[in-house]
Design an enzyme around this catalytic site. Sequence first.
Site, PDB file in Angstrom:
ATOM      1  CB  ALA A  96      83.366   6.979  25.220  1.00 20.20           C
ATOM      2  CE1 TYR A 157      79.412   2.141  20.265  1.00 23.59           C
ATOM      3  CE2 TYR A 157      80.942   2.129  18.414  1.00 23.59           C
ATOM      4  CZ  TYR A 157      80.517   1.596  19.617  1.00 23.59           C
ATOM      5  OH  TYR A 157      81.187   0.530  20.167  1.00 23.59           O
ATOM      6  CE  LYS A 164      83.994  -1.260  20.941  1.00 23.90           C
ATOM      7  NZ  LYS A 164      84.607  -2.096  21.977  1.00 23.90           N
ATOM      8  CB  THR A 195      75.740  -4.013  28.664  1.00 26.85           C
ATOM      9  OG1 THR A 195      76.303  -3.037  27.780  1.00 26.85           O
ATOM     10  CG2 THR A 195      75.643  -5.349  27.963  1.00 26.85           C
TER      11      THR A 195
HETATM   12  P1  NAP Z   1      79.727  -3.506  30.463  1.00 24.80           P
HETATM   13  O1  NAP Z   1      79.038  -4.642  31.070  1.00 24.80           O
HETATM   14  O2  NAP Z   1      79.470  -2.156  31.017  1.00 24.80           O
HETATM   15  O3  NAP Z   1      81.292  -3.825  30.432  1.00 24.80           O
HETATM   16  C1  NAP Z   1      82.258  -2.842  30.166  1.00 24.80           C
HETATM   17  C2  NAP Z   1      83.409  -3.138  31.070  1.00 24.80           C
HETATM   18  O4  NAP Z   1      84.534  -2.273  30.768  1.00 24.80           O
HETATM   19  C3  NAP Z   1      83.080  -2.910  32.546  1.00 24.80           C
HETATM   20  O5  NAP Z   1      83.428  -4.042  33.298  1.00 24.80           O
HETATM   21  C4  NAP Z   1      83.952  -1.728  32.893  1.00 24.80           C
HETATM   22  O6  NAP Z   1      84.321  -1.664  34.244  1.00 24.80           O
HETATM   23  C5  NAP Z   1      85.151  -2.003  32.016  1.00 24.80           C
HETATM   24  N1  NAP Z   1      86.066  -0.877  32.021  1.00 24.80           N
HETATM   25  C6  NAP Z   1      85.799   0.431  31.763  1.00 24.80           C
HETATM   26  N2  NAP Z   1      86.894   1.167  31.993  1.00 24.80           N
HETATM   27  C7  NAP Z   1      87.872   0.305  32.390  1.00 24.80           C
HETATM   28  C8  NAP Z   1      89.223   0.448  32.782  1.00 24.80           C
HETATM   29  N3  NAP Z   1      89.836   1.647  32.836  1.00 24.80           N
HETATM   30  N4  NAP Z   1      89.930  -0.660  33.125  1.00 24.80           N
HETATM   31  C9  NAP Z   1      89.358  -1.884  33.093  1.00 24.80           C
HETATM   32  N5  NAP Z   1      88.069  -2.082  32.749  1.00 24.80           N
HETATM   33  C10 NAP Z   1      87.337  -0.992  32.403  1.00 24.80           C
HETATM   34  O7  NAP Z   1      79.365  -3.371  28.897  1.00 24.80           O
HETATM   35  P2  NAP Z   1      79.455  -4.388  27.662  1.00 24.80           P
HETATM   36  O8  NAP Z   1      78.443  -3.894  26.699  1.00 24.80           O
HETATM   37  O9  NAP Z   1      79.425  -5.775  28.116  1.00 24.80           O
HETATM   38  O10 NAP Z   1      80.876  -4.057  27.047  1.00 24.80           O
HETATM   39  C11 NAP Z   1      81.891  -5.047  26.833  1.00 24.80           C
HETATM   40  C12 NAP Z   1      82.542  -4.848  25.475  1.00 24.80           C
HETATM   41  O11 NAP Z   1      81.607  -5.193  24.466  1.00 24.80           O
HETATM   42  C13 NAP Z   1      82.975  -3.420  25.193  1.00 24.80           C
HETATM   43  O12 NAP Z   1      84.198  -3.432  24.470  1.00 24.80           O
HETATM   44  C14 NAP Z   1      81.863  -2.927  24.299  1.00 24.80           C
HETATM   45  O13 NAP Z   1      82.252  -1.845  23.479  1.00 24.80           O
HETATM   46  C15 NAP Z   1      81.605  -4.187  23.503  1.00 24.80           C
HETATM   47  N6  NAP Z   1      80.341  -4.210  22.758  1.00 24.80           N
HETATM   48  C16 NAP Z   1      79.167  -3.995  23.403  1.00 24.80           C
HETATM   49  C17 NAP Z   1      77.975  -4.022  22.664  1.00 24.80           C
HETATM   50  C18 NAP Z   1      76.647  -3.760  23.341  1.00 24.80           C
HETATM   51  O14 NAP Z   1      75.695  -3.389  22.652  1.00 24.80           O
HETATM   52  N7  NAP Z   1      76.538  -3.939  24.641  1.00 24.80           N
HETATM   53  C19 NAP Z   1      78.003  -4.262  21.275  1.00 24.80           C
HETATM   54  C20 NAP Z   1      79.228  -4.490  20.658  1.00 24.80           C
HETATM   55  C21 NAP Z   1      80.390  -4.462  21.405  1.00 24.80           C
HETATM   56  P3  NAP Z   1      83.749  -0.402  35.123  1.00 24.80           P
HETATM   57  O15 NAP Z   1      82.270  -0.468  35.035  1.00 24.80           O
HETATM   58  O16 NAP Z   1      84.345  -0.609  36.476  1.00 24.80           O
HETATM   59  O17 NAP Z   1      84.274   0.840  34.483  1.00 24.80           O
END
Ligand code: NAP
Length: 257
Positions: A96, A157, A164, A195
């Site tokens: 986002a 958020y 979500k 992250t």
């Molecule tokens: P992250 O390391 O930044 O991973 C997010 C990933 O999404 C990155 O690899 C990013 O690639 C990819 N992405 C974004 N746009 C994309 C696109 N158009 N095509 C393909 N990939 C794309 O962050 P994360 O926290 O681990 O997030 C992973 C998942 O966990 C997400 O669904 C997030 O909402 C969920 N989550 C996270 C948390 C938390 O607190 N961290 C909690 C609950 C759920 P680029 O960087 O190249 O854009």
Amino acid sequence: MTKLLEGKTGLILGVANKRSLAWGCARSLADAGMRLAFTYATERLEKSVRQLAAEIPGSIVLPCDVTQPDEIDRCFEEVGKEFGGLDALVHAIAFAKREELQGNFFDTSKEGYMLAHEVSAYSLTAVARRALPLMEGREGSIVTLSYIGAERVVPNYNVMGIAKAALEASVRYLAADLGPRGIRVNAVSAGPIRTLSASGVKDFSDMLDRIAEHAPMRRNVTSEEVGDTCQFLVGPHSRGITGSVLFVDAGFHIMGI
Ligand code: NAP
């Protein structure tokens, strides 16, 4: 001794760096013996994804920006050629605009709303459809990552909470569609973890502090804990579970106040 997921293959979408929840999932699946394919969305991240993938023997790396249907097609073609089939798909991507992750939800732009939904929610259906021919008949499992902002209001958020909610509803509809084809679909609702993406949410550190104070376990969770739950959902011990959202949040979701 044979490992639990020896001889199985998995595709992991969403590794950006070592902190990524996708990397926690990858480590746990690889530890259990699974061979993995990784994707990167932009060339900016290719090097970092290749470096991490090199830590996991036998893995491959492919481009896959989920806003580009042709690129998704090519990614699954390559996975089919390399692996011959797929046992697990881990969808750990979301996006986002930073300006939509602060202030009032009612200020969300139409463009920002659509973009967040395209990348964070619709993409699960887009990849599940492509995965179907590779996963059918292998007791495949699809796992995505969600957050409690899908069902409760979490300040800042905003549009990501709505995306979500759509993602979790998609898990249920996909589970119903794919169950008869032998494929399970579940989500892990993770507590906040620092992250790259999380740093885009305003006042994210305050969220971590609140969980550490109020969650039943009085601490935050780690990407390793999320990864191990992903391994459970991918593996045979969860064979009776589909369409579910499993919380890995130190119990925070049970608290009323
Ligand atoms: P992250 O390391 O930044 O991973 C997010 C990933 O999404 C990155 O690899 C990013 O690639 C990819 N992405 C974004 N746009 C994309 C696109 N158009 N095509 C393909 N990939 C794309 O962050 P994360 O926290 O681990 O997030 C992973 C998942 O966990 C997400 O669904 C997030 O909402 C969920 N989550 C996270 C948390 C938390 O607190 N961290 C909690 C609950 C759920 P680029 O960087 O190249 O854009």
